[in-house]
Design an enzyme around this catalytic site. Sequence first.
Site, PDB file in Angstrom:
ATOM      1  CG  ASP A 285      23.322  30.973 -75.193  1.00 28.81           C
ATOM      2  OD1 ASP A 285      22.359  30.594 -74.492  1.00 28.81           O
ATOM      3  OD2 ASP A 285      23.386  32.136 -75.649  1.00 28.81           O
TER       4      ASP A 285
HETATM    5  C1  BGC Z   1      20.476  33.215 -74.333  1.00 32.56           C
HETATM    6  C2  BGC Z   1      21.255  33.249 -73.045  1.00 32.56           C
HETATM    7  C3  BGC Z   1      20.425  32.725 -71.914  1.00 32.56           C
HETATM    8  C4  BGC Z   1      19.986  31.313 -72.256  1.00 32.56           C
HETATM    9  C5  BGC Z   1      19.179  30.661 -71.170  1.00 32.56           C
HETATM   10  C6  BGC Z   1      19.838  31.863 -74.578  1.00 32.56           C
HETATM   11  O1  BGC Z   1      18.962  31.905 -75.633  1.00 32.56           O
HETATM   12  O2  BGC Z   1      21.333  33.533 -75.400  1.00 32.56           O
HETATM   13  O3  BGC Z   1      21.663  34.563 -72.792  1.00 32.56           O
HETATM   14  O4  BGC Z   1      21.143  32.753 -70.721  1.00 32.56           O
HETATM   15  O5  BGC Z   1      19.192  31.370 -73.434  1.00 32.56           O
HETATM   16  O6  BGC Z   1      17.935  31.198 -71.050  1.00 32.56           O
END
Ligand code: BGC
Length: 758
Positions: A285
């Site tokens: 993530d």
């Molecule tokens: C979130 C994810 C997301 C990623 C990319 C993160 O802050 O937890 O769910 O896919 O950002 O945007």
Amino acid sequence: MKNFKSILAALVLLCGAMTAQAVDQAKMDRFIDDLMGRMTLQEKIGQLNLPVTGDIITGSSVSGDVVSKIKAGQVGGLFNMKGVQSIRALQEVAVKQSRLGIPLIFGMDVIHGYETVFPIPFAMSMSWDMDAIRNSARIASIEATADGICWTFSPMVDICREPRWGRMSEGNGEDPFLGSAICRAMIEGYQGNDLSDKSTMMACVKHFALYGAPEGGRDYNTVDMSHVRMFNEYFPPYQAGVDAGAGSFMTSFNVIDYIPATGNRWLMTEVLRDRWGFNGFVVTDYTAISEMINHGMGDLQTVSALALNAGTDMDMVADGFLNTLEKSLSEGKVTLEDIDKACRRILEAKYKMGLFDDPYRYLDAKRAKKDIYTDEHRAAARQLATETFVLLQNKDGVLPLQRTGKIALVGPLANTRANMPGTWSVAASSERYSTLLEAMRRAVGDKGEVMYAKGCNVCYDAELEKNSTMFGREMRDERPVDVMRDEAVRIAKQCDVIVAAMGEPSEMSGESSSRSELTILDAQKDLLTALLATGKPIVLLNFSGRTTVMDWEVENIPTILNVWFGGSEAADAICDVVFGDVSPSGKLTATMPRNVGQIPIYYNHLMTGRPNPKWFSKYTSNYLDVPNDPLFPFGYGLSYTTFEYSPMTLSSSTLSEGGNITASVTVTNTGSRAGAEVVQLYIRDMVGSIARPVQELKGFERINLKPGESRTVTFTINAELLKFYNKDLEHVCEPGDFEVMIGTDSRNVQRLSFTLTR
Ligand code: BGC
């Protein structure tokens, strides 16, 4: 329509099955062996790097110098850029200006649709309609790939029993059986089993794992649970994602057994790959690698090595792999074999998507013009949205409304456009969507009149409202409180009925939107009180991205329809239901608490040694100040019509391990309107080697019935369905007695018993 959708879904699967065989493993291996044979160590590490660029920022830092990194072969993919032109420009840099010309993958958070936005995932789960959910992912995929995206960070399948956590909105509720079915449907819809098809994109199952169980509901917070619980109650949807062939997985931010998921080898390698057989790649993530420094796991070099050694392949935004893996290799802290493995997995994904054949295959400006936000897609989104609304009560039969007469539409959610699609709709073009006021005036036409007053802000606290309406969705009205309220009361008095559009703005749920109180906010509650005093009938439309606490509303307002966030077509869909063109059919996929103190509250709980027969009873498991019962149970939702269940029949009272039995009921629509009912099957394992839940969902069927129509629903029960993970984490079923329950929700069920024999 239903049949058409099923045939379409079957065709998608069939085509997928045919083309899945089309990826020739040996040929792919030869291609990648050759390519990797020509790659330098730095270029291999470059493939593991996923910076962010473009206008859509979803984390707390941004990447610098992306173009020169692409030229230097230091980038494997990019995410959250919108538009064929800007994506093509960067793909050209990769293909034409980097030494080996390896194409980039372009990802995006296409979470519940693209420009045609479907209801937030939590709402979609309330439809229990797998065909429609699969179709929503298919449409999202058609639109996103038409705009240059080949990889989505969805489905999010984190089981959540914690409504304080804002990201409940992004998941499918509290149940692992339903969550697994939805995960499969989404992956089938996105990937269609042929990643090289220009209208499919690679799915990314997230957030692995357990992100939905943060302590206190505070985002990114600690998670701690037993392995038995993980395997039985939280892991099934992730495993379903592996079984459905998801191309990628995303790590979660939280710790598991005190080790952050991104650096947790047990999770990423022993469970995900060795036990479940996942063979795609794992992306972190957003900055999850560098966040391990804050978790106290060491400096950037240490945590980057930890992540790679755990089985993580791609680094989102942290630049940890890029800046430290070479050094770690020279110091013997990581192996070349592991770098190669990670690089190969990413190249394989690119190969399967056909990017080596044609790096521009998703960059067709003509498709972008014709395939996005089409009438057909919008109709599907509108239809699905109507299936997600949950009618909590309709005591005086105020709903459905007549189109005639005067309607007072009030509340902070009544005339906002940008809030309709809901959280995590990064590709939305809100200016094209209707407000509820516009849709209601359209629906009523010249038959009646819709009068509008905002009535109040979201809450009195301007700071809280600002933090809950970010991303350009501000809606604060600077007029004094009593001026706004008086205006609403004045128009309410002139009308026959009040429709109150209230609840949360869309960014009050989603990432980094945890709440400690879950009631409708002060200013809105005061307005409701003033409206009640007019004596006019009120319909409360509750917008929310989570289960909210509505004990006061349930007590005081006879008609409540929970509308969540219904996507780009939400406003029209709400009118379809409010005016009775469609009967509501959504059923809760998370238990609704009476107050925050009851949380966590979920239907498939264990029995205590001191069960509580009635509230209150000394020395039993209960509270002094609130019953154990929820306000509304899992599976609950009313319709404008009524359904009668025949007595359940069971084909046999014994089940042998290799055999199966069936449980059936006949359901009749006994009302005067067409409607859909979700028939639910639950099972209880009466005695086990570990304590077993009081009931577990094991089957469901959504049926459409015309007035007077009956349908027999039959569920097959076999030993596989009765399996669970025992104390040694073996997947077993144990002979003995079971209770079968069938009903309209988890509380309102009929029961019969059978015995499983060896
Ligand atoms: C979130 C994810 C997301 C990623 C990319 C993160 O802050 O937890 O769910 O896919 O950002 O945007």
